[in-house]
Write a protein that holds these residues in place. Structure first.
Motif, PDB file in Angstrom:
ATOM      1  N   GLN A 102     -48.107   3.486 -65.282  1.00 35.50           N
ATOM      2  CA  GLN A 102     -47.026   1.613 -64.634  1.00 35.50           C
ATOM      3  C   GLN A 102     -47.840   0.827 -65.344  1.00 35.50           C
ATOM      4  N   LEU A 103     -47.379  -0.347 -66.046  1.00 33.89           N
ATOM      5  CA  LEU A 103     -47.912  -1.711 -66.086  1.00 33.89           C
ATOM      6  C   LEU A 103     -46.927  -2.287 -65.477  1.00 33.89           C
ATOM      7  N   GLU A 104     -47.739  -3.385 -64.575  1.00 34.55           N
ATOM      8  CA  GLU A 104     -47.744  -4.268 -63.802  1.00 34.55           C
ATOM      9  C   GLU A 104     -48.811  -5.656 -64.626  1.00 34.55           C
ATOM     10  N   LEU A 105     -47.146  -6.250 -64.949  1.00 31.96           N
ATOM     11  CA  LEU A 105     -47.386  -7.783 -65.485  1.00 31.96           C
ATOM     12  C   LEU A 105     -47.050  -9.042 -64.419  1.00 31.96           C
ATOM     13  N   THR A 106     -47.958 -10.271 -64.246  1.00 32.67           N
ATOM     14  CA  THR A 106     -47.280 -11.381 -63.517  1.00 32.67           C
ATOM     15  C   THR A 106     -47.410 -12.538 -64.541  1.00 32.67           C
ATOM     16  N   LEU A 107     -46.600 -12.674 -64.786  1.00 33.32           N
ATOM     17  CA  LEU A 107     -45.923 -13.629 -66.050  1.00 33.32           C
ATOM     18  C   LEU A 107     -45.406 -14.819 -65.572  1.00 33.32           C
ATOM     19  N   GLY A 108     -45.379 -15.194 -64.335  1.00 30.09           N
ATOM     20  CA  GLY A 108     -45.127 -16.713 -63.676  1.00 30.09           C
ATOM     21  C   GLY A 108     -43.594 -16.557 -63.494  1.00 30.09           C
ATOM     22  N   PHE A 109     -42.842 -15.600 -62.946  1.00 27.66           N
ATOM     23  CA  PHE A 109     -41.384 -15.284 -62.211  1.00 27.66           C
ATOM     24  C   PHE A 109     -42.321 -15.321 -61.196  1.00 27.66           C
ATOM     25  N   SER A 110     -41.022 -15.137 -60.693  1.00 19.31           N
ATOM     26  CA  SER A 110     -40.785 -15.481 -58.691  1.00 19.31           C
ATOM     27  C   SER A 110     -41.595 -13.455 -58.027  1.00 19.31           C
ATOM     28  N   HIS A 111     -41.423 -12.271 -58.981  1.00 17.27           N
ATOM     29  CA  HIS A 111     -42.197 -11.702 -58.377  1.00 17.27           C
ATOM     30  C   HIS A 111     -42.513 -10.677 -59.908  1.00 17.27           C
ATOM     31  N   PRO A 112     -43.723  -9.524 -59.518  1.00 21.60           N
ATOM     32  CA  PRO A 112     -44.830  -9.253 -60.622  1.00 21.60           C
ATOM     33  C   PRO A 112     -43.636  -7.955 -61.312  1.00 21.60           C
ATOM     34  N   VAL A 113     -43.538  -7.900 -62.548  1.00 25.31           N
ATOM     35  CA  VAL A 113     -42.770  -6.897 -63.628  1.00 25.31           C
ATOM     36  C   VAL A 113     -43.517  -5.583 -64.166  1.00 25.31           C
ATOM     37  N   LEU A 114     -42.375  -4.705 -63.309  1.00 23.52           N
ATOM     38  CA  LEU A 114     -43.254  -3.549 -63.511  1.00 23.52           C
ATOM     39  C   LEU A 114     -42.569  -2.535 -64.993  1.00 23.52           C
ATOM     40  N   TYR A 115     -43.176  -1.972 -65.026  1.00 22.15           N
ATOM     41  CA  TYR A 115     -42.653  -1.256 -66.750  1.00 22.15           C
ATOM     42  C   TYR A 115     -43.470  -0.427 -67.016  1.00 22.15           C
ATOM     43  N   ILE A 116     -42.551   0.658 -66.662  1.00 26.34           N
ATOM     44  CA  ILE A 116     -42.573   1.989 -66.465  1.00 26.34           C
ATOM     45  C   ILE A 116     -43.066   2.596 -67.657  1.00 26.34           C
ATOM     46  N   LEU A 117     -44.408   3.313 -68.730  1.00 27.29           N
ATOM     47  CA  LEU A 117     -44.413   3.350 -70.189  1.00 27.29           C
ATOM     48  C   LEU A 117     -43.791   5.316 -70.022  1.00 27.29           C
ATOM     49  N   PRO A 118     -43.338   5.495 -71.231  1.00 27.45           N
ATOM     50  CA  PRO A 118     -42.915   6.621 -71.667  1.00 27.45           C
ATOM     51  C   PRO A 118     -43.933   7.703 -71.541  1.00 27.45           C
ATOM     52  N   PRO A 119     -44.285   8.885 -70.809  1.00 22.11           N
ATOM     53  CA  PRO A 119     -45.020   9.594 -71.566  1.00 22.11           C
ATOM     54  C   PRO A 119     -46.346   9.699 -72.272  1.00 22.11           C
ATOM     55  N   GLU A 120     -45.339   9.490 -73.659  1.00 19.18           N
ATOM     56  CA  GLU A 120     -46.729   9.718 -75.303  1.00 19.18           C
ATOM     57  C   GLU A 120     -47.024   8.549 -75.192  1.00 19.18           C
ATOM     58  N   ILE A 121     -47.003   7.165 -74.373  1.00 19.50           N
ATOM     59  CA  ILE A 121     -47.428   6.368 -74.390  1.00 19.50           C
ATOM     60  C   ILE A 121     -48.852   5.822 -73.483  1.00 19.50           C
ATOM     61  N   SER A 122     -50.311   5.402 -73.992  1.00 21.85           N
ATOM     62  CA  SER A 122     -50.757   5.395 -72.972  1.00 21.85           C
ATOM     63  C   SER A 122     -51.302   4.184 -72.983  1.00 21.85           C
ATOM     64  N   VAL A 123     -51.842   3.450 -71.686  1.00 17.37           N
ATOM     65  CA  VAL A 123     -52.127   2.451 -72.306  1.00 17.37           C
ATOM     66  C   VAL A 123     -53.362   2.207 -70.653  1.00 17.37           C
ATOM     67  N   GLU A 124     -53.910   0.601 -71.889  1.00 18.54           N
ATOM     68  CA  GLU A 124     -55.254  -0.106 -70.999  1.00 18.54           C
ATOM     69  C   GLU A 124     -55.524  -1.286 -71.113  1.00 18.54           C
ATOM     70  N   THR A 125     -55.403  -1.870 -69.908  1.00 16.23           N
ATOM     71  CA  THR A 125     -55.696  -2.845 -69.615  1.00 16.23           C
ATOM     72  C   THR A 125     -56.909  -3.613 -69.143  1.00 16.23           C
ATOM     73  N   GLU A 126     -56.950  -5.255 -69.752  1.00 12.57           N
ATOM     74  CA  GLU A 126     -58.826  -5.275 -70.232  1.00 12.57           C
ATOM     75  C   GLU A 126     -58.306  -6.717 -69.989  1.00 12.57           C
ATOM     76  N   THR A 127     -59.174  -7.247 -68.595  1.00 15.73           N
ATOM     77  CA  THR A 127     -59.508  -8.491 -67.855  1.00 15.73           C
ATOM     78  C   THR A 127     -60.776  -8.808 -67.538  1.00 15.73           C
ATOM     79  N   LYS A 128     -61.376 -10.216 -68.650  1.00 21.01           N
ATOM     80  CA  LYS A 128     -62.652 -10.656 -68.655  1.00 21.01           C
ATOM     81  C   LYS A 128     -62.277 -12.297 -68.443  1.00 21.01           C
ATOM     82  N   ARG A 129     -63.477 -12.790 -67.619  1.00 17.21           N
ATOM     83  CA  ARG A 129     -63.443 -13.906 -67.037  1.00 17.21           C
ATOM     84  C   ARG A 129     -63.494 -14.532 -68.755  1.00 17.21           C
TER      85      ARG A 129
END
Length: 183
Positions: A102-129
């Motif tokens: 489950q990918l959670e994106l904050t993109l300047g909308f009034s709410h965060p956007v949740l995107y559920i990925l298919p099981p064949e795809i793996s996701v990694e997020t990285e946030t560096k200062r």
């Protein structure tokens, strides 16, 4: 003859290719994929290679010859090595995080956007200062991966004035000058 279509597809170790009439199935260490092939074309597995042949030089046969060869090649590459797409989010306050698939994106909308990925795809997020958040998507299915990245990018495409939005890492965005200064 098609330059792409006439090239044989090498089969790496650990990958099996089976052809059943109009269905090509590829199985490897990363997963299993299948693809429909036009019945006019013949797909042969000879030794450690896959060959795609067309019956005539008709325009339709020439058009699909290279297409199906490349689709089979993408499947073989995907189940043996896999594919990876890197996205970056440009914008103040834009964030990305994931919990499983489950990918959670904050993109300047009034709410965060949740995107559920298919099981064949793996996701990694990285946030560096001091750097923009990065999203890495991995899969063995190139078609599905491209479709999912296009949908994610479409949530906030890069805009030409400030460059804010979701883009591929290293992608160049054509920038516009904006309004002329008041006199």
């Amino acid at each position: 003859m098609s330059r792409v279509g006439k090239q044989p597809i090498p089969i790496p170790a650990g990958v099996t290719v089976s052809v059943e009439k109009t269905q090509v199935k590829v199985k490897g260490p990363k997963g299993e994929l299948s693809q429909y092939v036009d019945p006019d074309l013949t797909v042969k597995v000879e030794g450690a290679e896959v060959l795609v042949e067309r019956p005539t030089d008709q325009k339709r046969h020439r058009a699909i010859h290279g297409l199906y060869r490349q689709l089979i090649h993408n499947m073989v590459h995907g189940v043996s090595q896999g594919y990876e797409v890197n996205l970056e989010i440009i914008g103040v306050g834009y964030k990305a995080s994931n919990k499983g698939n489950q990918l959670e994106l904050t993109l300047g909308f009034s709410h965060p956007v949740l995107y559920i990925l298919p099981p064949e795809i793996s996701v990694e997020t990285e946030t560096k200062r001091g750097e923009s958040p990065k999203i890495t998507l991995k899969s063995h299915d190139k078609q599905l991966l491209g479709q999912v990245t296009a949908k994610i990018r479409k949530l906030r495409p890069p805009e030409p004035y400030k460059g804010k939005g979701i883009r591929f890492v290293g992608e160049q965005i054509r920038r516009k000058a904006g309004k002329a200064g008041a006199k």
